[in-house]
Design a protein around this motif. Sequence first.
Motif, PDB file in Angstrom:
ATOM      1  N   TYR A   1       0.822  -1.378  -0.114  1.00 11.74           N
ATOM      2  CA  TYR A   1      -0.103   0.078  -0.039  1.00 11.74           C
ATOM      3  C   TYR A   1       0.850   1.551   0.110  1.00 11.74           C
ATOM      4  O   TYR A   1       0.626   2.321  -0.621  1.00 11.74           O
ATOM      5  CB  TYR A   1      -0.917  -0.240   1.150  1.00 11.74           C
ATOM      6  CG  TYR A   1      -1.914  -1.040   1.047  1.00 11.74           C
ATOM      7  CD1 TYR A   1      -2.784  -1.226  -0.034  1.00 11.74           C
ATOM      8  CD2 TYR A   1      -2.240  -2.033   1.914  1.00 11.74           C
ATOM      9  CE1 TYR A   1      -3.535  -2.257  -0.175  1.00 11.74           C
ATOM     10  CE2 TYR A   1      -3.261  -3.204   2.022  1.00 11.74           C
ATOM     11  CZ  TYR A   1      -3.867  -3.188   0.914  1.00 11.74           C
ATOM     12  OH  TYR A   1      -4.848  -3.972   0.707  1.00 11.74           O
ATOM     13  N   THR A   2       1.994   1.175   0.436  1.00 14.02           N
ATOM     14  CA  THR A   2       2.936   2.260   0.572  1.00 14.02           C
ATOM     15  C   THR A   2       3.483   2.450  -0.806  1.00 14.02           C
ATOM     16  O   THR A   2       3.556   3.602  -1.240  1.00 14.02           O
ATOM     17  CB  THR A   2       4.092   1.967   1.452  1.00 14.02           C
ATOM     18  OG1 THR A   2       3.750   2.024   2.755  1.00 14.02           O
ATOM     19  CG2 THR A   2       4.975   3.433   1.575  1.00 14.02           C
TER      20      THR A   2
ATOM     21  N   TYR B   1       1.740   1.646  -3.656  1.00 11.43           N
ATOM     22  CA  TYR B   1       0.586   2.246  -4.313  1.00 11.43           C
ATOM     23  C   TYR B   1       0.563   3.787  -3.863  1.00 11.43           C
ATOM     24  O   TYR B   1       0.389   4.686  -5.039  1.00 11.43           O
ATOM     25  CB  TYR B   1      -0.565   1.683  -3.915  1.00 11.43           C
ATOM     26  CG  TYR B   1      -0.708   0.331  -4.441  1.00 11.43           C
ATOM     27  CD1 TYR B   1      -0.065  -0.197  -5.573  1.00 11.43           C
ATOM     28  CD2 TYR B   1      -1.551  -0.688  -3.710  1.00 11.43           C
ATOM     29  CE1 TYR B   1      -0.238  -1.636  -6.071  1.00 11.43           C
ATOM     30  CE2 TYR B   1      -1.629  -1.999  -4.219  1.00 11.43           C
ATOM     31  CZ  TYR B   1      -1.264  -2.462  -5.349  1.00 11.43           C
ATOM     32  OH  TYR B   1      -1.297  -3.793  -5.668  1.00 11.43           O
ATOM     33  N   LEU B   2       0.929   4.140  -2.782  1.00 12.89           N
ATOM     34  CA  LEU B   2       0.710   5.629  -2.357  1.00 12.89           C
ATOM     35  C   LEU B   2       1.626   6.171  -3.060  1.00 12.89           C
ATOM     36  O   LEU B   2       1.400   7.315  -3.741  1.00 12.89           O
ATOM     37  CB  LEU B   2       0.514   5.955  -0.908  1.00 12.89           C
ATOM     38  CG  LEU B   2       0.702   7.211  -0.392  1.00 12.89           C
ATOM     39  CD1 LEU B   2      -0.449   8.017  -0.545  1.00 12.89           C
ATOM     40  CD2 LEU B   2       1.299   7.296   1.070  1.00 12.89           C
ATOM     41  N   PHE B   3       2.809   5.963  -3.026  1.00 13.75           N
ATOM     42  CA  PHE B   3       3.999   6.837  -3.523  1.00 13.75           C
ATOM     43  C   PHE B   3       4.040   6.724  -5.293  1.00 13.75           C
ATOM     44  O   PHE B   3       4.572   7.538  -5.942  1.00 13.75           O
ATOM     45  CB  PHE B   3       5.422   6.285  -3.235  1.00 13.75           C
ATOM     46  CG  PHE B   3       5.622   6.804  -1.738  1.00 13.75           C
ATOM     47  CD1 PHE B   3       5.904   8.186  -1.619  1.00 13.75           C
ATOM     48  CD2 PHE B   3       5.824   5.977  -0.741  1.00 13.75           C
ATOM     49  CE1 PHE B   3       6.180   8.646  -0.347  1.00 13.75           C
ATOM     50  CE2 PHE B   3       6.041   6.366   0.448  1.00 13.75           C
ATOM     51  CZ  PHE B   3       6.318   7.755   0.675  1.00 13.75           C
ATOM     52  N   THR B   4       3.332   5.629  -5.791  1.00  6.73           N
ATOM     53  CA  THR B   4       3.256   5.680  -7.220  1.00  6.73           C
ATOM     54  C   THR B   4       2.084   6.705  -7.597  1.00  6.73           C
ATOM     55  O   THR B   4       2.269   7.167  -8.538  1.00  6.73           O
ATOM     56  CB  THR B   4       2.788   4.177  -7.519  1.00  6.73           C
ATOM     57  OG1 THR B   4       3.870   3.260  -7.183  1.00  6.73           O
ATOM     58  CG2 THR B   4       2.545   4.173  -9.110  1.00  6.73           C
ATOM     59  N   GLY B   5       1.059   6.574  -7.039  1.00  4.35           N
ATOM     60  CA  GLY B   5       0.150   7.693  -6.950  1.00  4.35           C
ATOM     61  C   GLY B   5       0.625   9.063  -7.103  1.00  4.35           C
ATOM     62  O   GLY B   5       0.409  10.069  -7.782  1.00  4.35           O
ATOM     63  N   ILE B   6       1.342   9.250  -6.084  1.00  4.52           N
ATOM     64  CA  ILE B   6       1.758  10.674  -5.784  1.00  4.52           C
ATOM     65  C   ILE B   6       3.064  10.974  -7.003  1.00  4.52           C
ATOM     66  O   ILE B   6       2.944  11.983  -7.714  1.00  4.52           O
ATOM     67  CB  ILE B   6       2.853  10.601  -4.533  1.00  4.52           C
ATOM     68  CG1 ILE B   6       1.876  10.710  -3.504  1.00  4.52           C
ATOM     69  CG2 ILE B   6       3.552  11.892  -4.432  1.00  4.52           C
ATOM     70  CD1 ILE B   6       2.523  10.685  -1.946  1.00  4.52           C
TER      71      ILE B   6
END
Length: 146
Positions: A15-16, A18-23
Motif C-alpha cells: 500500500y505504501t 501504491y501511495l508513492f506511485t500515485g504521488i
Amino acid sequence: SFIDQSDKFANGFKYTAYLFTGITIFIAVLIFLLRTRINRSIEFFKEASRAVKSNPTILLVPPVSICVSLLVLFYWISATVYISSAAELDNSTISGKFLGSLNISLDGEITTQKKFIAPDYTTIFNIYLLLGFFWTMSFVNGMSLM
C-alpha cells in the motif's frame, strides 16, 4: 521466523508503494500540465543571469541595503533609549512623568531624597524619531528597489 515477519509487513509495503506511485503520477501530470509556465520560468532565469553577467555589482544591492537598514535600526534604538532615559533630578515638583526616586546618603545616613522626572518633550522627541525611522527605512527600501 524472519519470513513470517516479512509476510506480515508485505501488505503495508504494497500500500505504501501504491501511495508513492500515485504521488509520482500526480507530480508527472502536474509537470506536464504546467510545462509552459515552467518554460517561462526558465526564460526568466536566463534573462536574470544575463543581467547579472552584464552588471555583476547588482549582487551587492541586497547585502548593502540590509547593512544600512541594520545601522538605521541600531541608531534608532540607541537614540530612543538615550532620549527616553533623559530625566531631571530635582526636589521640587515639575510637570512631567515621574520615573523614580534616588536616596543620596553621606556616611550611611539618608540626607536627601531626589526624584527623577522625565520632561514632557521626551515623548515628542520619540515620536519624531519613530517617524524619522519609518522614513529612513522606506528610503533605504526604495533605493534598493531602483
